[in-house]
Write an enzyme that holds these catalytic residues in place. Structure first.
Site, PDB file in Angstrom:
ATOM      1  CE  LYS A 117      -3.349   2.798   2.362  1.00 33.59           C
ATOM      2  NZ  LYS A 117      -3.706   3.288   3.630  1.00 33.59           N
ATOM      3  N   GLY A 178      -8.583   9.220   9.247  1.00 32.98           N
ATOM      4  CA  GLY A 178      -9.108   9.199  10.772  1.00 32.98           C
ATOM      5  C   GLY A 178     -10.287  10.247  11.056  1.00 32.98           C
ATOM      6  CB  ALA A 204      -8.779   7.712   4.248  1.00 38.13           C
ATOM      7  N   GLY A 205     -11.572   7.922   5.878  1.00 36.55           N
ATOM      8  CA  GLY A 205     -12.642   8.945   6.198  1.00 36.55           C
ATOM      9  C   GLY A 205     -13.891   8.142   6.607  1.00 36.55           C
ATOM     10  CB  THR A 227      -9.664   5.655  12.478  1.00 39.38           C
ATOM     11  OG1 THR A 227      -8.277   5.987  11.691  1.00 39.38           O
ATOM     12  CG2 THR A 227      -9.673   6.595  13.634  1.00 39.38           C
TER      13      THR A 227
END
Length: 275
Positions: A117, A178, A204-205, A227
């Site tokens: 990644k 996050g 992400a998010g 997260t």
């Protein structure tokens, strides 16, 4: 002659997730950072049903807080490792860490694991990826035989360029890492999905299962969520919810939702009613 109607699910191609010729049943990838304990991480990975887990190479090697014993805490005969170049600010750093990650995967028994990644993030405040550095590193790593999964802003032009140079996926962010803001760039991600010939992983998010399902309903091939799981009050329960959302969203995409209309449409016919 009898007319045969295809079911809605058959109207779109129903196939497993394949990345660099390796097939996976789960479309949810999870991370290993930000957990309060290794036990919470282990329970969450199991509850999620995921088959790919990201590992920050630098943090494992330096035994950063929360990463001591991490590599030994996961059964790598059942989970595919996705080494990531988290913490790298330049293409050169990312290339070096990617090579270390490949060696780490081999040491843990995954001899044929060339996945990485790719993260090149010089911005410490918003943690937004550097498109130029990412493209530069990706070109070199592809030439070295890596299956490159680049983390990018939701930029359709960059996504297509990364596909053209041979990346295994593209991983556009839904919103900053996050942040839990959900998907703030729907239009761009939709364009990336429509134009991609490789898997699109929304990364992400995402903060809630509803947002995970939304990404899959758009046609994303997979999700990477860390997260929202690790920092939940009950990480294992949230991991299970995210896994279920990924499945539900994928099935909804395959089924084909009804078009949005400006006016109401009665569920029951008006003809033949008793007056």
């Amino acid at each position: 002659m009898q007319t045969i109607h295809k079911s809605p699910v058959q109207s779109r191609e129903h196939r497993p997730l394949t990345i660099a010729d390796k097939t996976f049943n789960s479309r949810l990838m999870t991370g290993t950072g930000k957990y309060r304990s290794l036990e919470e991480m282990q329970n969450s990975i199991m509850a999620s049903g995921c088959e790919i887990v990201t590992v920050a190479v630098r943090r494992v090697q330096t035994k950063a807080p929360g990463h001591e014993g991490l590599a030994e805490a996961i059964d790598w005969t059942k989970i595919w490792m996705l080494p990531n170049t988290a913490g790298c600010q330049t293409a050169e750093e990312a290339i070096r860490v990617a090579r270390l990650g490949r060696e780490m995967a081999k040491l843990l028994g995954q001899e044929d694991n060339n996945f990485v990644k790719l993260e090149v993030i010089p911005d410490a405040k918003y943690l937004l990826p550097d498109p130029i550095g990412t493209l530069e590193a990706a070109e070199k790593l592809v030439k070295e035989g890596f299956a490159v999964l680049p983390y990018i802003n939701a930029d359709p032009v960059l996504a297509k360029r990364l596909e053209e140079i041979g990346c295994a996926t593209v991983m556009p962010l839904g919103s900053p890492i996050g942040s839990g803001q959900g998907i703030k760039n729907l239009a761009n991600i939709q364009i990336i999905i429509e134009n991609a010939g490789i898997p699109v992983v929304v990364d992400a998010g995402i903060g809630a299962p509803s947002e995970a399902a939304q990404a899959m309903e758009m046609g994303a091939d997979a999700l990477l969520i860390n997260t929202a799981i690790a920092q939940a009050q009950n990480p294992a329960a949230m991991a299970k919810a995210m896994g279920m959302a990924a499945e539900a969203g994928r099935l909804a995409y395959l089924s084909g939702r009804i078009p949005i209309k400006a006016y109401a449409s009665a569920s029951s016919p008006v003809t033949g009613t008793v007056s």
